[in-house]
Design an enzyme around this catalytic site. Structure first.
Site, short mmCIF file in Angstrom:
data_model
loop_
_atom_site.label_atom_id
_atom_site.label_comp_id
_atom_site.label_asym_id
_atom_site.label_seq_id
_atom_site.Cartn_x
_atom_site.Cartn_y
_atom_site.Cartn_z
CB CYS A 129 -0.95 0.00 1.20
SG CYS A 129 -2.03 1.44 1.24
CB CYS A 132 -0.65 2.57 3.98
SG CYS A 132 -2.13 1.95 3.19
CG ASP A 133 3.13 1.09 4.37
OD1 ASP A 133 2.61 1.56 5.40
OD2 ASP A 133 2.99 -0.09 4.01
#
Ligand code: NAP
Length: 329
Positions: A129, A132-133
Site C-alpha cells: 500500500c 499507507c507506507d
C-alpha cells in the site's frame, strides 16, 4: 443481523448496529483485523495525530463494537446462503446462524507475487500500500511493481517522498489508463523498467529490504536493483467466493451495490468495505461504508415484522447462547 468480516468495515457496521439495539452477530474470522493486522504505523486514520499501530487500531474498533453488545464468533464463515428478502443463513463449520439482514464485509486481499522474501520482509521494506507506507521512504530509492492504475497511483504518491523510484512491469505495455501512465512517466524521479519480473526480495545485514532480483522477461537475464522499499501493486482479490453465484458481482469479483447505497440486488443483503471498493481501499473509507451498511440494514429491518425464524443458532430448538460466552470469543 449478521455481519461477516471483522475489520474496519465490519466492526464499524457492528458499532452502529449494536447502538441501534440490533444485537448484531459478527462472524469476524479466525484472523480478524483484516489488512490492518499486517500493517505497522497507521498515520492517516483521523483522530490519531501521533499515528497508531494497525493491530492496535483494529483492537480498538473491536472493543468499541463489543461495548455496545455485539456478539462475536472468532472463526471463519464457511458457507453463506442468501435469500431475496427472506432469511439468510451463514455457517461456521456445522453451526448455522440465521438473520433477516446480512452485511457482507469480507474485504479484499492484495495479490502477491509469491516470491522469496515477499512475506518475510513485509513491514521491513516490502509493502502492498503506497498511500499507507510511502511517507516512510523519504529520500530513499524504491521500486513499484505492476503496470495497472494502482501501480501508477502508488508511484505518483510515493515519488513525492522517495528520491528515486523505478516502476517494474512484466510487459512493455501498461494496463493503466493513458493519463495515469503519462502522469507517472512525466515525473523526473520515476524510471520505467520493462519487461522485468521480480524473482526475489533480498534483505541487507540489518534485516530490511536491500535489493530486488529481477529477471528480464524476454531474454531471461537477471540483474539486481538496490532499493530500500518495494511496493507490490498488482491488484486485489475481493473475498467474494462465499457469495459468488448468489449476489451480483462484477468482472473483478467485487460485489456490486445500488447507486450510493450498500444494497445488493438481494433484499436484506448489504455489502461494504473493500469487498465493493475498487478504488479507495482505505481504513477510513471502509469504516464509512460500514456505517452506511448498518444504517441501510437498520432501515430495511425497521419495515419488517419480527421473525421467529431468525435465530443466533439456527438449528431449530437450540437455545440462544449466553451473550457473555459468545462475546468472550
Ligand atoms: P490491474 O488493473 O489488474 O493491474 C494489475 C497489474 O499488475 C497489471 O499490469 C499486471 O500485469 C500486473 N501483475 C498482475 N499479476 C502480476 C504478477 N504475478 N507479476 C507481475 N505483475 C503482475 O489492477 P489495479 O492496478 O489494482 O487496478 C484494478 C482496478 O482498479 C482497475 O479497474 C483500475 O482502473 C482501478 N483503479 C483505478 C484507480 C484510479 O482511477 N485512480 C486507481 C487504482 C485502481 P499485466 O498487465 O501484464 O497483466
Amino acid at each position: 443481523m449478521i455481519i461477516v468480516g471483522g475489520a474496519a468495515a465490519g466492526y464499524t457496521a457492528a458499532v452502529y448496529a449494536a447502538r441501534a439495539e440490533l444485537e448484531p452477530l459478527l462472524i469476524e474470522g479466525f484472523q480478524w483485523g483484516g489488512q490492518l493486522q499486517n500493517t505497522t504505523d497507521v498515520e492517516n486514520y483521523p483522530g490519531f495525530p501521533e499515528g497508531i499501530m494497525g493491530p492496535e487500531l483494529m483492537q480498538k474498533f473491536r472493543e468499541q463494537a463489543e461495548r455496545f453488545g455485539t456478539r462475536f464468533i472468532t472463526d471463519d464463515a464457511t458457507r453463506i446462503e442468501l435469500s431475496d428478502g427472506g432469511i439468510h443463513s451463514v455457517w461456521v463449520g456445522d453451526d448455522e446462524y440465521r438473520a433477516r439482514a446480512v452485511i457482507l464485509a469480507m474485504g479484499a486481499e492484495p495479490k502477491r507475487l509469491g516470491i522469496p522474501g515477499e512475506m518475510e520482509l513485509g513491514g521491513r521494506g516490502v509493502s502492498t500500500c503506497g498511500v499507507c507506507d510511502g511517507a516512510f521512504f523519504k529520500g530513499e530509492k524504491v521500486a513499484v511493481i505492476g503496470g495497472g492504475d494502482s501501480a501508477m497511483e502508488d508511484s505518483i504518491f510515493v515519488s513525492k517522498f522517495a528520491d528515486d523510484l523505478t516502476i517494474v512491469h512484466r510487459r512493455d505495455e501498461f494496463r493503466a489508463s493513458k493519463i495515469m501512465e503519462e502522469r507517472a512517466r512525466d515525473r523526473d524521479n520515476i524510471t520505467v523498467k520493462t519487461p522485468y519480473v521480480p524473482e526475489e526480495f533480498v534483505a541487507g545485514d540489518d534485516g530490511k529490504l536491500a535489493k530486488v532480483r529481477l529477471r528480464r522477461a524476454d531474454t531471461g537475464e537477471t540483474e539486481e536493483l538496490a532499493v530500500g522499499g518495494a511496493f507490490v501493486a498488482i491488484g486485489h482479490t475481493p473475498r467474494s467466493e462465499l457469495v459468488e453465484g448468489q449476489v451480483d458481482i462484477d468482472d473483478g469479483g467485487y460485489v456490486t451495490t445500488e447507486g450510493k447505497s450498500t444494497r445488493t440486488n438481494l433484499a436484506g443483503v448489504f455489502a461494504v468495505g473493500d469487498l465493493v471498493d475498487h478504488t479507495y481501499r482505505q481504513a477510513v473509507t471502509a469504516a464509512g461504508t460500514g456505517t452506511m451498511g448498518a444504517l441501510d440494514a437498520e432501515w430495511y429491518l425497521r419495515d419488517l415484522p419480527p421473525s421467529p425464524e431468525a435465530h443466533w443458532f439456527g438449528k431449530s430448538g437450540d437455545a440462544q447462547p449466553d451473550p457473555a460466552e459468545v462475546r468472550a470469543g
